[in-house]
Structure formats: C-alpha cells, structure tokens
Design a protein around this motif. Structure first.
Motif, PDB file in Angstrom:
ATOM      1  N   ARG A 194       0.577  -1.200  -0.276  1.00  0.00           N
ATOM      2  CA  ARG A 194      -0.036  -0.176   0.133  1.00  0.00           C
ATOM      3  C   ARG A 194       0.980   1.162  -0.055  1.00  0.00           C
ATOM      4  O   ARG A 194       0.630   2.144  -0.744  1.00  0.00           O
ATOM      5  N   GLN A 195       1.955   1.273   0.797  1.00  0.00           N
ATOM      6  CA  GLN A 195       2.886   2.427   0.973  1.00  0.00           C
ATOM      7  C   GLN A 195       3.451   2.721  -0.576  1.00  0.00           C
ATOM      8  O   GLN A 195       3.598   3.818  -0.832  1.00  0.00           O
ATOM      9  N   TRP A 196       3.893   1.779  -1.228  1.00  0.00           N
ATOM     10  CA  TRP A 196       4.513   1.775  -2.360  1.00  0.00           C
ATOM     11  C   TRP A 196       3.336   2.320  -3.388  1.00  0.00           C
ATOM     12  O   TRP A 196       3.905   3.234  -4.197  1.00  0.00           O
ATOM     13  N   ALA A 197       2.435   1.629  -3.394  1.00  0.00           N
ATOM     14  CA  ALA A 197       1.284   2.489  -4.490  1.00  0.00           C
ATOM     15  C   ALA A 197       0.908   3.641  -4.104  1.00  0.00           C
ATOM     16  O   ALA A 197       0.768   4.487  -5.130  1.00  0.00           O
ATOM     17  N   VAL A 198       0.658   3.745  -2.801  1.00  0.00           N
ATOM     18  CA  VAL A 198       0.168   5.371  -2.652  1.00  0.00           C
ATOM     19  C   VAL A 198       1.272   6.273  -2.390  1.00  0.00           C
ATOM     20  O   VAL A 198       1.090   7.522  -2.936  1.00  0.00           O
ATOM     21  N   ASP A 199       2.202   6.258  -1.820  1.00  0.00           N
ATOM     22  CA  ASP A 199       3.224   7.123  -1.267  1.00  0.00           C
ATOM     23  C   ASP A 199       4.494   7.019  -2.115  1.00  0.00           C
ATOM     24  O   ASP A 199       5.192   8.050  -2.369  1.00  0.00           O
ATOM     25  N   GLY A 200       4.697   5.932  -2.947  1.00  0.00           N
ATOM     26  CA  GLY A 200       5.819   6.008  -3.777  1.00  0.00           C
ATOM     27  C   GLY A 200       7.252   5.472  -3.141  1.00  0.00           C
ATOM     28  O   GLY A 200       8.055   5.744  -3.783  1.00  0.00           O
ATOM     29  N   VAL A 230      18.933   9.491  11.658  1.00  0.00           N
ATOM     30  CA  VAL A 230      18.433  10.792  11.479  1.00  0.00           C
ATOM     31  C   VAL A 230      17.165  10.940  12.138  1.00  0.00           C
ATOM     32  O   VAL A 230      16.252  10.433  12.027  1.00  0.00           O
ATOM     33  N   GLU A 231      17.270  12.064  13.100  1.00  0.00           N
ATOM     34  CA  GLU A 231      16.207  12.221  14.195  1.00  0.00           C
ATOM     35  C   GLU A 231      15.957  13.778  13.924  1.00  0.00           C
ATOM     36  O   GLU A 231      16.744  14.734  13.845  1.00  0.00           O
ATOM     37  N   GLY A 232      14.596  14.036  14.097  1.00  0.00           N
ATOM     38  CA  GLY A 232      14.025  15.441  13.766  1.00  0.00           C
ATOM     39  C   GLY A 232      14.288  15.871  12.340  1.00  0.00           C
ATOM     40  O   GLY A 232      14.317  15.078  11.418  1.00  0.00           O
ATOM     41  N   THR A 233      14.142  17.316  11.855  1.00  0.00           N
ATOM     42  CA  THR A 233      14.303  17.738  10.685  1.00  0.00           C
ATOM     43  C   THR A 233      15.474  18.407  10.415  1.00  0.00           C
ATOM     44  O   THR A 233      16.129  19.045  11.324  1.00  0.00           O
ATOM     45  N   ASP A 234      15.704  18.920   9.031  1.00  0.00           N
ATOM     46  CA  ASP A 234      16.882  19.608   8.771  1.00  0.00           C
ATOM     47  C   ASP A 234      18.247  18.781   9.235  1.00  0.00           C
ATOM     48  O   ASP A 234      19.074  19.716   9.909  1.00  0.00           O
ATOM     49  N   CYS A 235      18.356  17.561   9.343  1.00  0.00           N
ATOM     50  CA  CYS A 235      19.325  16.856   9.739  1.00  0.00           C
ATOM     51  C   CYS A 235      19.914  16.064   8.417  1.00  0.00           C
ATOM     52  O   CYS A 235      20.348  14.848   8.389  1.00  0.00           O
ATOM     53  N   GLY A 236      19.801  16.714   7.165  1.00  0.00           N
ATOM     54  CA  GLY A 236      20.082  15.857   6.061  1.00  0.00           C
ATOM     55  C   GLY A 236      19.369  14.810   5.510  1.00  0.00           C
ATOM     56  O   GLY A 236      19.225  13.830   4.897  1.00  0.00           O
ATOM     57  N   ASN A 237      17.799  14.921   6.169  1.00  0.00           N
ATOM     58  CA  ASN A 237      16.827  13.816   6.094  1.00  0.00           C
ATOM     59  C   ASN A 237      16.517  13.505   4.648  1.00  0.00           C
ATOM     60  O   ASN A 237      16.708  14.353   3.714  1.00  0.00           O
ATOM     61  N   PHE A 238      16.438  12.323   4.249  1.00  0.00           N
ATOM     62  CA  PHE A 238      15.866  12.030   2.954  1.00  0.00           C
ATOM     63  C   PHE A 238      14.519  12.519   2.903  1.00  0.00           C
ATOM     64  O   PHE A 238      13.510  12.036   3.808  1.00  0.00           O
ATOM     65  N   THR A 239      14.065  13.395   1.991  1.00  0.00           N
ATOM     66  CA  THR A 239      12.989  13.921   2.049  1.00  0.00           C
ATOM     67  C   THR A 239      11.964  13.595   0.822  1.00  0.00           C
ATOM     68  O   THR A 239      12.436  13.511  -0.215  1.00  0.00           O
ATOM     69  N   VAL A 240      10.947  13.487   1.130  1.00  0.00           N
ATOM     70  CA  VAL A 240       9.823  12.996   0.105  1.00  0.00           C
ATOM     71  C   VAL A 240       8.508  13.693  -0.271  1.00  0.00           C
ATOM     72  O   VAL A 240       8.081  14.492   0.885  1.00  0.00           O
ATOM     73  N   PHE A 241       8.072  13.709  -1.360  1.00  0.00           N
ATOM     74  CA  PHE A 241       6.516  14.123  -1.404  1.00  0.00           C
ATOM     75  C   PHE A 241       5.893  12.864  -1.739  1.00  0.00           C
ATOM     76  O   PHE A 241       5.694  12.429  -2.924  1.00  0.00           O
ATOM     77  N   PRO A 242       5.198  12.587  -0.679  1.00  0.00           N
ATOM     78  CA  PRO A 242       4.508  11.129  -1.104  1.00  0.00           C
ATOM     79  C   PRO A 242       3.350  11.242  -1.918  1.00  0.00           C
ATOM     80  O   PRO A 242       2.667  12.217  -2.078  1.00  0.00           O
ATOM     81  N   GLY A 243       3.193  10.230  -2.960  1.00  0.00           N
ATOM     82  CA  GLY A 243       2.205  10.317  -3.864  1.00  0.00           C
ATOM     83  C   GLY A 243       2.599  11.241  -5.143  1.00  0.00           C
ATOM     84  O   GLY A 243       2.006  11.131  -6.203  1.00  0.00           O
ATOM     85  N   SER A 244       3.727  11.871  -5.034  1.00  0.00           N
ATOM     86  CA  SER A 244       4.175  12.546  -6.377  1.00  0.00           C
ATOM     87  C   SER A 244       4.604  11.768  -7.493  1.00  0.00           C
ATOM     88  O   SER A 244       4.801  12.133  -8.598  1.00  0.00           O
ATOM     89  N   HIS A 245       4.867  10.522  -7.263  1.00  0.00           N
ATOM     90  CA  HIS A 245       5.290   9.686  -8.403  1.00  0.00           C
ATOM     91  C   HIS A 245       4.172   9.325  -9.163  1.00  0.00           C
ATOM     92  O   HIS A 245       4.274   8.995 -10.349  1.00  0.00           O
ATOM     93  N   LEU A 246       2.904   9.559  -8.790  1.00  0.00           N
ATOM     94  CA  LEU A 246       1.689   9.635  -9.454  1.00  0.00           C
ATOM     95  C   LEU A 246       1.027  10.837  -9.930  1.00  0.00           C
ATOM     96  O   LEU A 246       0.627  10.989 -11.174  1.00  0.00           O
ATOM     97  N   ARG A 247       1.300  11.741  -9.346  1.00  0.00           N
ATOM     98  CA  ARG A 247       0.722  13.282  -9.620  1.00  0.00           C
ATOM     99  C   ARG A 247       2.095  14.211  -9.650  1.00  0.00           C
ATOM    100  O   ARG A 247       2.658  14.618  -8.599  1.00  0.00           O
ATOM    101  N   GLN A 248       2.346  14.721 -10.953  1.00  0.00           N
ATOM    102  CA  GLN A 248       3.527  15.532 -11.168  1.00  0.00           C
ATOM    103  C   GLN A 248       3.335  16.831 -10.471  1.00  0.00           C
ATOM    104  O   GLN A 248       2.072  17.294 -10.521  1.00  0.00           O
TER     105      GLN A 248
END
Ligand code: AKG
Length: 288
Positions: A10-16, A156-174
C-alpha cells in the motif's frame, strides 16, 4: 514468494516509497561507514565544478578526504571492496525489489553520499533520471521503470538533519514546476523522513525526493543502489569495470552481462535463462 506486507504494498502504491527498518545490522553499518571513509582517499567519480549538474568527473581523492563528515558523492563504488558488491542483491532488500520490479532488470548505478553538516546547503528535491524520465509516469498498477534502495548509515532524528525528503504520492501526480522553482525540502507537502542507521528506503524514480539541509552537526551517510528495467540505459555501465570476476552469475547479469557477445535485440528481449539466473533457480532443463 511475496516478501512485502500488505502495508508495504500500500505504501509503495500510494506514497511511492517503503521504509524498511533494520535492513542492515549494526556490524554492517559500522563496516560500510568505515568503507565510505576509506574510499574518499582513493580515485573515483564525483561531481566537480567543471561538469554539469548530474554529471561526474574523475578525481584523485575527495577534496576534503581527511574529514569523514564532509561532503562526498562517489559513484560506481562496487570496485572498492567486496561488501559494496555484496549489496547488489542483498537478500532482505533485493527480494523486495524483485517483487516490485519483476525479473527483467539491471543494476543501473551505485553511489555513496555524505551530506555534510553546514548552513550553506539548502537541500534540494528532484525526480530521478534527468529531464526525460521525469516526464514519464507509470500508473499505480505498473511495475516501476526504475527505483532506488537508499541505505542509511547514520541515525536521522528530527528535521533539517540531512533527512531523505519525499513528497508522498508525487510519483503519480507530477508537481508543477519550472527549473527555477523546483519544490524544496520545505515546500508544503514535503516529508523529511527520520530513520536509524541500518534502515533502507525503497523509492520510485518518479517520486519527488532529495536531501534536506543538515544542521545536525554530523555528516549523514548513505549508500544508494539504483535498479532499472533492462531496456533503459543505465547510469554507470560505461564505468563499471573490474568487478565481473568477483560476481555471482546473478550479480553479473545485474551488471549487464547477458552471457553472450553483444548483438541486436540485447536488453530489450531477455536471455532464455533470465528468470532462472535472477531468481537463482536451477534451469528447468537441468532440473528435469
Ligand atoms: O539523500 C540524498 O542525499 C540524496 C538522495 C537522492 O536524492 C537520490 O538518490 O536521488
């Protein structure tokens, strides 16, 4: 045999993407982390100011090799040490990649990245594969054209720590953008993922993603292995040298050795033994 849970599918399909916790054990994390530190001192492919964005040039050593927390982005890493080659088809991750992509794939590139702690790097996001692949989006029921496994070697804890950052679902919606206004790790919708050393993220080439700034005070280390459907051109093949003799048959196939001299039709139509080799099964004829 399915290796993904319903939730992961589900996570792969919906979030990418999929977050695999504890893919590497602490001993492996230490080993790969030390290896990354050591390859900085050796020649290899890195981005330099004289090549365009996304290209790599040959360097004799990383410019700040003595500081293991400083920036490094080294490509084509398999030849440096056997453990980098072992990772190509590491069972607990590669089994999932096979389930997502199917058996007609190649290894497209390998990479070791350290995101340095600095206030000067704002992070960035992108889709993989350059200008053309970004315009091609598959549906949620399609096998991916290409995908990566990103292994975290630091917590990697918290934010702005070099986190791998994603836009969930953007693989389906440009995400609408122009080159001057690509989304950033702080654009609404961006999710800066946390994780522990040893975790792995699997993500689609079409997902908007990238590194967040790193204000954590320590370097964030990752390894990346990219897989593509066989008919796509690969990132690293012209430079992948010197490792074939250390490969298993499956690894050789993933590195593009089809088992015969090059001929028209290669990579588009796969060898007869592709599935046996990739699934590491005895050939049907031999088994009979
Ligand atoms: O997290 C990173 O450092 C970069 C990963 C990335 O953007 C990529 O693999 O394309």
């Amino acid at each position: 045999m399915p290796t993904l849970t319903d939730e992961q599918r589900r996570q792969w399909a919906v979030d990418g993407y999929i977050h695999l916790k504890g893919a590497l054990d602490p001993r492996e994390v230490a080993l790969y982390s030390e290896l990354i530190d050591s390859i900085r001192h050796q020649p290899g492919w890195e981005p330099t100011p004289d090549v365009p964005r996304g290209h790599y040039a040959w360097v004799e050593r990383n410019p700040t090799a003595d500081d293991p927390n400083s920036f490094m982005d080294r490509r084509d890493i398999m030849g440096y040490a056997q453990p980098f080659l072992d990772m190509v088809d590491r069972p607990n991750v590669f089994d999932r990649i096979l389930e997502l992509m199917g058996p007609y794939i190649v290894l497209s590139m390998t990479q070791a990245i350290v995101r340095a702690p600095t206030t000067e790097f704002a992070g960035f996001t992108h889709t993989d594969g350059g200008e053309a692949l970004r315009r091609i989006r598959v549906t949620e029921t399609s096998k991916p054209l290409a995908m990566k496994a990103l292994y975290l070697l630091t917590d990697v804890e918290g934010t702005d720590c070099g986190n791998f950052t994603v836009f969930p679902g953007s693989h389906l919606r440009q995400i609408p953008f122009d080159c001057d206004a690509a989304p950033t790790p702080h654009t609404p919708g961006a999710v800066q993922l946390g994780g522990e050393a040893g975790d792995c993220y699997l993500f689609s080439h079409a997902l908007w993603h990238g590194p967040a700034p790193n204000h954590s005070g320590k370097g964030r280390k990752t390894l990346l292995y990219n897989y593509a459907q066989m008919f796509l051109k690969t990132y690293d093949f012209p430079t992948m040298t010197g490792v074939m003799d250390s490969c298993t048959p499956r690894q050789r196939r993933l590195l593009g050795d089809l088992g015969h001299d090059p001929r028209p039709g290669d990579y588009f139509y796969v060898p007869d033994d592709q599935e046996e080799v990739i699934y590491e099964q005895p050939r049907a004829r031999q088994a009979a």
